[in-house]
Scaffold this motif. Structure first.
Motif, PDB file in Angstrom:
ATOM      1  N   UNK A  20       0.880  -1.172   0.000  1.00 56.20           N
ATOM      2  CA  UNK A  20       0.000   0.000   0.000  1.00 56.20           C
ATOM      3  C   UNK A  20       0.902   1.202   0.000  1.00 56.20           C
ATOM      4  N   UNK A  21       0.518   2.183  -0.779  1.00 58.20           N
ATOM      5  CA  UNK A  21       1.341   3.380  -0.785  1.00 58.20           C
ATOM      6  C   UNK A  21       0.935   4.246   0.371  1.00 58.20           C
ATOM      7  N   UNK A  22       1.915   4.544   1.212  1.00 54.21           N
ATOM      8  CA  UNK A  22       1.602   5.415   2.337  1.00 54.21           C
ATOM      9  C   UNK A  22       2.145   6.782   2.035  1.00 54.21           C
ATOM     10  N   UNK A  23       1.273   7.677   1.953  1.00 57.10           N
ATOM     11  CA  UNK A  23       1.762   9.029   1.739  1.00 57.10           C
ATOM     12  C   UNK A  23       0.871   9.969   2.484  1.00 57.10           C
ATOM     13  N   UNK A  24       1.414  11.111   2.781  1.00 58.35           N
ATOM     14  CA  UNK A  24       0.606  12.099   3.486  1.00 58.35           C
ATOM     15  C   UNK A  24      -0.350  12.789   2.561  1.00 58.35           C
ATOM     16  N   UNK A  25       0.014  12.717   1.306  1.00 54.53           N
ATOM     17  CA  UNK A  25      -0.873  13.418   0.373  1.00 54.53           C
ATOM     18  C   UNK A  25      -2.087  12.574   0.162  1.00 54.53           C
ATOM     19  N   UNK A  26      -3.181  13.195   0.343  1.00 52.86           N
ATOM     20  CA  UNK A  26      -4.451  12.480   0.142  1.00 52.86           C
ATOM     21  C   UNK A  26      -4.942  12.807  -1.234  1.00 52.86           C
ATOM     22  N   UNK A  27      -5.180  11.767  -2.024  1.00 50.40           N
ATOM     23  CA  UNK A  27      -5.731  12.051  -3.334  1.00 50.40           C
ATOM     24  C   UNK A  27      -7.129  12.509  -3.189  1.00 50.40           C
ATOM     25  N   UNK A  28      -7.377  13.579  -3.811  1.00 47.50           N
ATOM     26  CA  UNK A  28      -8.744  14.100  -3.744  1.00 47.50           C
ATOM     27  C   UNK A  28      -9.150  14.577  -5.114  1.00 47.50           C
TER      28      UNK A  28
END
Lengths: 264, 334
Positions: B113-121
């Motif tokens: 799973x890609x963990x990133x702080x950026x939330x795709x919206x």
């Protein structure tokens, strides 16, 4: 529905005919606070003549004898109040006389609680209004005279009731009261007293001065000066009774002479 | 006490509880220090604070930490932070990397799973069409269902309290007044009886006094009479006695009149009156004289006797002598 908002001082009362028997059954348990509540309810009920008749004919009066010997003074006071309400009717009075309640009642005359003593005096007074009752109380007259002698100043109500009982008894038969030094004691009572006591005391004196012995004693014991003074009293009844005593006294020969001596 | 409740454990382990329906007691906001057993103040359930009234949706839930004090709130927050930090400290961490190595966080799940702080919206827009004018919606009249029923309150069908209550009231008021009238009449009767008793007593006293006065009078008169009669009797007796005495005196005088001389005479006859000289002579002198004479005579008699004996002796002697002489003579003369 009325019992839902119950007075904590009164026991629950059954409906109709069962009221009185059930209350007396509760009395058998000899529990002092419970007995007090039951007695209060009974006192309320007894004002009605039907209930009184029920009490008298049901033979419950004998049960009250044990209650008169209870240790709690309020129970004794309430029992005496109940007996006093019984004397307001003739069947109650007759039942009281025929039961054996008079000796315990006379023992209660020396009770420590003053309200109990007052109620006992009320009962005796009620009984004495009836001729048969006065006859039965004649035996108590010496004891009553003794109590009169020991009476202190504060017990006015008791004294008035006691004197009223004595007057009823003495009207029937003055000899027992005369035999227990009635005239000197009453002369002493007359000299310092309130109007009600004066009234009753002069009534007793009038009853006592009917036999010849009494008349002689009234002259001898120097009661006449006091009586002369009482003729100026404000209370009409006192004046009347005092005049009555003097009327009785002057029948014998020493009466008028002593009166004339005083008037000089 | 009056409404008991029963709870018991069955032998099977079942717990049962039964209780008579009892009215709820009121509970005040502030509890009293010692509630008494006997006093049960039954309260109205409509005014009980514990019963929730009204719409429950609008009420906010009871907050967990009902702290109104800001200082307390801050303290609580600080404590929470401290707790969290303590927990973080307490958590056991993996040991430090050795020299030359480096720890890396790696996902170990099946699907990475890609963990990133950026939330795709993604942004999407939508816009409704312009509102078309539309006619008013017709009144919604639902289909008729059920039976039609009509009711009409006629004249006089309504319950008129005032009308209905009248007979009840009349009975109540009538009974009460009747009862009170009876009581008042009883009291009046009692008062009447008392008055009658008093009147009777007064009459009795008066009559008694009168009777006693008359008795006393009678007694006095009787005593007086008895006294007088006794006095009279005394007087009579005295008179009689005096008369008797006089009579006795006269009689005795008369009796004794002749007594004295006769006594004197009899005494004189008996010799009680004597001439003392004569008596003396008689009594003393003459006996003495006689005695003396007697003596003298006795002496003479003695003398005579003596003489007689002498003579006798002499004569005897002589006789003897004569006899001797005679015998001598006889003997001498044969």
């Amino acid at each position: 529905m009325a019992a839902a908002v119950q007075d904590p001082n009164r026991a629950a009362v059954a409906f109709g005919r069962q009221a009185v028997p059930q209350l007396f059954e509760q009395l058998q348990q000899r529990d002092a606070p419970c007995s007090l509540r039951v007695l209060t309810s009974l006192c309320d009920l007894v004002h009605e003549p039907e209930r009184l008749y029920q009490i008298v004919t049901g033979g419950f009066i004998a049960q009250l004898q044990d209650l008169l010997k209870e240790e709690d003074p309020s129970v004794r006071t309430k029992t005496c109040e109940l007996l006093h309400l019984l004397t307001s009717h003739s069947i109650g009075r007759l039942a009281l006389l025929s039961s054996s309640l008079l000796p315990p009642l006379s023992d209660l005359l020396d009770d420590s609680s003053s309200s109990c003593r007052r109620n006992v005096h009320l009962v005796l007074n009620g009984l004495a209004q009836m001729p048969a009752g006065a006859q039965a109380l004649l035996m108590l007259v010496p004891k009553l005279m003794l109590k009169l002698r020991q009476m202190e100043e504060e017990q006015e109500e008791e004294e008035a009731l006691l004197l009223s009982t004595l007057s009823s008894c003495s009207r029937l038969d003055p000899l027992p009261a005369l035999a227990s030094d009635g005239v000197p004691v009453l002369g002493h009572t007359l000299s310092h007293c309130s109007p009600s006591i004066c009234r009753e005391a002069t009534e007793v004196l009038m009853a006592l001065s009917i036999p010849e012995d009494g008349k002689r004693q009234v002259c001898e014991e120097q009661v006449l000066p006091v009586l002369m003074g009482l003729l100026q009293n404000g209370d009409l009844q006192v004046q009347t009774n005092a005049a009555g005593v003097i009327m009785n006294t002057v029948i014998i020969t020493t009466g008028p002479s002593s009166c004339l001596v005083l008037l000089r | 006490m009056a409404l008991p409740s029963y709870s018991l454990r069955d032998p099977n382990g079942m717990y049962t509880f039964s209780s008579r329906p009892r009215p709820v007691e009121i509970r005040s906001k502030y509890r009293e220090p010692a509630p008494e057993q006997t006093q049960r103040q039954y309260g109205n359930i409509m005014y009980d604070r514990r019963v929730v009234r009204g719409n429950t949706f609008a009420q906010h839930p009871i907050p967990r930490t009902d702290q109104s004090d800001p200082a307390k709130q801050q303290a609580f927050k600080r404590r929470a932070i401290a707790r969290r930090q303590a927990r973080v400290h307490l958590r056991t961490k993996s040991p430090e990397a050795l020299q030359g190595r480096q720890h890396v966080d790696v996902q170990t799940e099946l699907y990475l799973e890609e963990l990133s702080n950026v939330i795709e919206a993604t942004d999407t827009e939508c816009q409704t069409d312009e509102f078309l004018d539309k006619p008013a919606t017709p009144l919604f009249i639902p289909a008729k269902s059920g039976v039609d029923a009509g009711t009409q309150i006629e004249e006089g069908e309504l319950f008129d309290f005032d009308l209905e209550v009248q007979p009840v009231l009349e009975v109540l008021v009538g009974k009460t007044i009747e009862q009170s009238l009876l009581e008042v009449m009883e009291e009046e009767e009692l008062a009447c009886l008392r008055t009658q008793q008093r009147i009777f007593q007064e009459l009795r006293n008066n009559e008694l006094a009168e009777v006693q006065r008359l008795q006393e009078q009678e007694r006095r008169r009787r005593e007086e009479k008895v006294l007088r009669v006794a006095q009279q009797k005394e007087a009579l007796k005295k008179e009689r006695e005096t008369a008797e005495k006089i009579a006795a005196q006269a009689f005795s005088q008369q009796y004794l009149a002749g007594l004295l001389p006769s006594v004197f005479t009899s005494l004189k006859n008996h010799g009680y009156f004597y001439d003392p000289v004569e008596k003396d002579i008689e009594v003393n002198f003459l006996p003495w004289l006689m005695a003396e004479v007697n003596d003298q005579l006795k002496k003479r008699f003695v003398a005579r006797e003596l003489l007689d004996t002498i003579i006798y002796e002499v004569s005897q002697k002589r006789l003897e002598e004569f006899n001797r002489l005679e015998t001598r003579q006889d003997s001498s003369d044969p």
